[in-house]
Design an enzyme around this catalytic site. Sequence first.
Site, short mmCIF file in Angstrom:
data_model
loop_
_atom_site.label_atom_id
_atom_site.label_comp_id
_atom_site.label_asym_id
_atom_site.label_seq_id
_atom_site.Cartn_x
_atom_site.Cartn_y
_atom_site.Cartn_z
N LYS B 98 1.01 -1.25 -0.03
CA LYS B 98 0.14 -0.02 0.18
C LYS B 98 0.87 1.23 0.01
CE LYS B 98 -3.10 2.49 2.97
NZ LYS B 98 -3.72 2.94 4.32
N GLY B 159 -7.32 8.84 10.83
CA GLY B 159 -7.49 9.04 12.37
C GLY B 159 -8.43 10.14 12.80
N ALA B 185 -9.38 5.25 5.42
CA ALA B 185 -9.09 6.34 6.26
C ALA B 185 -10.36 7.21 6.48
CB ALA B 185 -7.86 7.49 5.74
N GLY B 186 -10.53 7.62 7.52
CA GLY B 186 -11.41 8.43 7.90
C GLY B 186 -12.79 7.63 8.38
N ASN B 207 -9.14 1.42 10.57
CA ASN B 207 -8.32 1.05 11.72
C ASN B 207 -8.43 2.00 13.01
OD1 ASN B 207 -5.96 0.82 13.12
ND2 ASN B 207 -4.44 1.35 11.96
N THR B 208 -8.49 3.12 12.96
CA THR B 208 -8.62 3.88 14.26
C THR B 208 -10.06 3.77 14.55
OG1 THR B 208 -7.22 5.72 13.21
CG2 THR B 208 -8.86 6.04 14.98
#
Lengths: 69, 257
Positions: B98, B159, B185-186, B207-208
């Site tokens: 990635k 994040g 993301a996000g 992830n976050t």
Amino acid sequence: MIQMVVNGEKVILEHATTLAMFIETQGINPLSIVMEHNGVVVKQDQWASIECCENDTVEILAFMGGGSK
Amino acid sequence: MKNDSFIIGGKTLSSRLLVGSGKYSSNAIIPEILRASDSEVITVALRRIDLRASEENILSHIPKEAVLMPNTSGARTADEAVRIARLARAAGCGNWIKIEVISDNRYLMPDNQETIKATEILAAEGFEVFPYMSPDLMAAKRMVDAGACAIMPLGAPIGTNRGLKTKELVQILIEEISLPIIVDAGIGRPSEAAEAMEMGASAVLVNTAIATANDPIMMAYAFGRAVEAGRCAYLSGLGALSEYAQASSPLTGFLHD
């Protein structure tokens, strides 16, 4: 006495060492790392045949959690 | 779901949720996260080891059936990303990479231009390249031409848990780009993951939102269900939006005059 830079820090070696021996004396698990020697990726099967020389630059990396943050 | 195979980077996956490995209280939780979410793909970063301390090896916590997607986090240029990718591949865990090329420290916005360059170099070296990018159609087209195997547009800055702030731009990519679109993301809530899937995204990466939930394992489970539900909804064909109410029973035959 050989001085090299490992992960950005000066390291002094008492005597001639191969990359494989260096890893072993540092107590690093060879299965968990990847290495670059003087800007070139070196696979594990090459470590025993590469001698550490004066002013060599070595990078030792491992996978860790995460990404950009 | 039968007949809905997800083939990407030379592999067939049964889950359209990819997860990150960062921000967990302990790496030991990772196998639970994968199990609860049904995710089969996990991203990892590459960093210098600390020569003075013996750090645990994250690979020891990742089940061997999981697909590793190393990222080039830390790279600020295409050259740095290429260097990290080559090192990552030397670990012998596959050829997926990635690409993350970021030199903005406040919003961690990816550098599309450098990402295109890195994609071209690494695709030519036989990597399966997954570029993380800011959703711009022309940049995505260049990544396709450069040999990417999917496109990973951001939903919101890394994040932030802000959801699909880039929704309309991502929609354009889904319509116009032939490669799988993986929203990354996000994404802050399972409903947002479902939303991305309903739009027609091929997959999402989270992830976050999982790692920082009060109960990460339960949240991982929620995200797994949400991605499945969103994909099902997309395949089922969502009903049309209407401005006025459309009664579901006849407006005659009432028990009154």
